[in-house]
Design an enzyme around this catalytic site. Structure first.
Site, PDB file in Angstrom:
ATOM      1  CG  PHE A  35      -1.815   1.212   1.304  1.00  0.00           C
ATOM      2  CD1 PHE A  35      -2.973   1.264   0.544  1.00  0.00           C
ATOM      3  CD2 PHE A  35      -1.498   2.303   2.108  1.00  0.00           C
ATOM      4  CE1 PHE A  35      -3.805   2.386   0.580  1.00  0.00           C
ATOM      5  CE2 PHE A  35      -2.324   3.421   2.159  1.00  0.00           C
ATOM      6  CZ  PHE A  35      -3.476   3.460   1.395  1.00  0.00           C
ATOM      7  N   GLY A  36       0.714   2.107  -1.005  1.00  0.00           N
ATOM      8  CA  GLY A  36       1.481   3.355  -1.091  1.00  0.00           C
ATOM      9  C   GLY A  36       0.583   4.538  -0.801  1.00  0.00           C
ATOM     10  CE1 TYR A  37       2.584   4.950   3.944  1.00  0.00           C
ATOM     11  CE2 TYR A  37       2.517   7.310   4.364  1.00  0.00           C
ATOM     12  CZ  TYR A  37       3.078   6.066   4.585  1.00  0.00           C
ATOM     13  OH  TYR A  37       4.162   5.949   5.436  1.00  0.00           O
ATOM     14  N   GLY A  38       2.262   7.886  -0.077  1.00  0.00           N
ATOM     15  CA  GLY A  38       3.062   9.108  -0.224  1.00  0.00           C
ATOM     16  C   GLY A  38       3.693   9.125  -1.603  1.00  0.00           C
ATOM     17  CB  SER A  39       7.175   9.532  -2.798  1.00  0.00           C
ATOM     18  OG  SER A  39       7.802   8.442  -2.167  1.00  0.00           O
ATOM     19  CD  GLU A 110       9.570   4.351   1.047  1.00  0.00           C
ATOM     20  OE1 GLU A 110       9.313   5.093   2.004  1.00  0.00           O
ATOM     21  OE2 GLU A 110       9.386   4.696  -0.148  1.00  0.00           O
TER      22      GLU A 110
HETATM   23  C1  SIN Z   1       4.641   5.686   0.799  1.00  0.00           C
HETATM   24  O1  SIN Z   1       4.630   6.450  -0.159  1.00  0.00           O
HETATM   25  O2  SIN Z   1       3.822   4.756   0.883  1.00  0.00           O
HETATM   26  C2  SIN Z   1       5.645   5.812   1.895  1.00  0.00           C
HETATM   27  C3  SIN Z   1       6.204   7.179   2.097  1.00  0.00           C
HETATM   28  C4  SIN Z   1       6.982   7.711   0.942  1.00  0.00           C
HETATM   29  O3  SIN Z   1       7.829   6.998   0.380  1.00  0.00           O
HETATM   30  O4  SIN Z   1       6.773   8.867   0.553  1.00  0.00           O
END
Ligand code: SIN
Length: 201
Positions: A35-39, A110
Site C-alpha cells: 500500500f502506497g500513500y506518499g511518494s 524507504e
Molecule cells: C509511501 O509512499 O507509501 C511511503 C512514504 C513515501 O515513500 O513517501
C-alpha cells in the site's frame, strides 16, 4: 488489523534496511500487495504486476516524518509523509502487487526510518487483501512529529535533497490525490500555504 512487525529498540537506527530484512522476512517468489500513500503513489520506479486504488482504515497521512536522504539533508531535513493511527479515519492510496524481490529496492528507498507493517487494505470493488505498508513511527530518529500546516509548509519550502526540492514531493502528492478524487485536508492545506509562501517570495 494484524501487526506483525517488531519495532525493535526505542531509538532505532536511521537506516532501517537491515531491520526490515531481519524482522519481516518475505518468502522468495511470494507476490505481495504494497500500500502506497506518499511518494509511492506518484513516483513508481519499481516493477509491479498490478496496481489498484486502495484504502486502509484507522490511519491518517501526515507530514510528520523528517527526510535526510531524499527531500532534505541531515543539517536541513525536509518533511515527508507517514501514517498516524486514528480510529475510523480512512487513508486512500494505491496498492501495488509486487514480487518479493522488489522489496530489496523498496527497503533502500524507504530506509530513512520506515518499517514494513502488515496491513489490511480495501479495494474499490469491495474486495480486500492483506499486504504491507512502510510506516515511520514516532520512535525513529528522523521523526519530526506534529506541527501546524503553516510551519510544515515553511519547512518544506526551505528544504531540498538528492531527490529534489521538498515542495515538489508535496505538490506531486496533492496533484495525484486530486486526480484520484481523494479529499485530504491536511495535504491540501499545506499546499495552500506553500502557494502563498512562494507568491510572497
Ligand atoms: C509511501 O509512499 O507509501 C511511503 C512514504 C513515501 O515513500 O513517501
Amino acid at each position: 488489523m494484524i501487526i506483525a512487525v517488531i519495532f525493535g529498540e526505542k531509538s532505532m537506527s536511521l537506516n532501517t534496511i537491515e531491520e526490515n530484512q531481519r524482522n519481516h522476512q518475505i518468502a522468495d517468489g511470494e507476490e505481495v500487495w504494497l500500500f502506497g500513500y506518499g511518494s509511492l503513489i506518484y513516483l513508481v520506479d519499481f516493477p509491479y504486476l498490478e496496481s489498484r486504488p486502495s484504502s486502509i482504515t484507522g490511519w491518517s497521512r501526515r507530514f510528520w516524518q523528517g527526510s535526510h536522504d531524499h527531500r532534505g539533508t541531515e543539517r536541513n531535513p525536509g518533511r515527508v509523509v507517514t501514517l498516524i493511527e486514528q480510529p475510523n479515519e480512512i487513508c486512500h492510496g494505491v496498492a501495488y502487487k509486487v514480487e518479493s524481490s522488489v522489496f530489496k529496492q523498496l527497503d533502500v528507498r524507504e530506509k530513512n526510518g520506515y518499517l514494513r507493517l502488515d496491513i489490511d487494505m480495501a479495494f474499490g470493488d469491495g474486495t480486500s487483501a492483506q499486504g504491507l505498508v512502510y510506516i515511520a513511527t514516532a520512535d525513529n530518529e528522523a521523526y519530526l512529529g506534529e506541527a501546524s500546516e503553516h510551519e510544515i509548509a515553511m519547512q518544506i519550502c526551505n528544504a531540498e535533497g538528492p531527490s529534489g526540492p521538498n515542495d515538489e514531493y508535496l505538490i506531486e502528492l496533492a496533484r495525484s490525490l486530486r486526480q484520484m478524487g481523494v479529499e485530504d485536508p491536511h495535504i491540501f492545506e499545506i499546499e495552500r500555504h506553500i502557494v502563498s509562501i512562494k507568491r510572497e517570495l
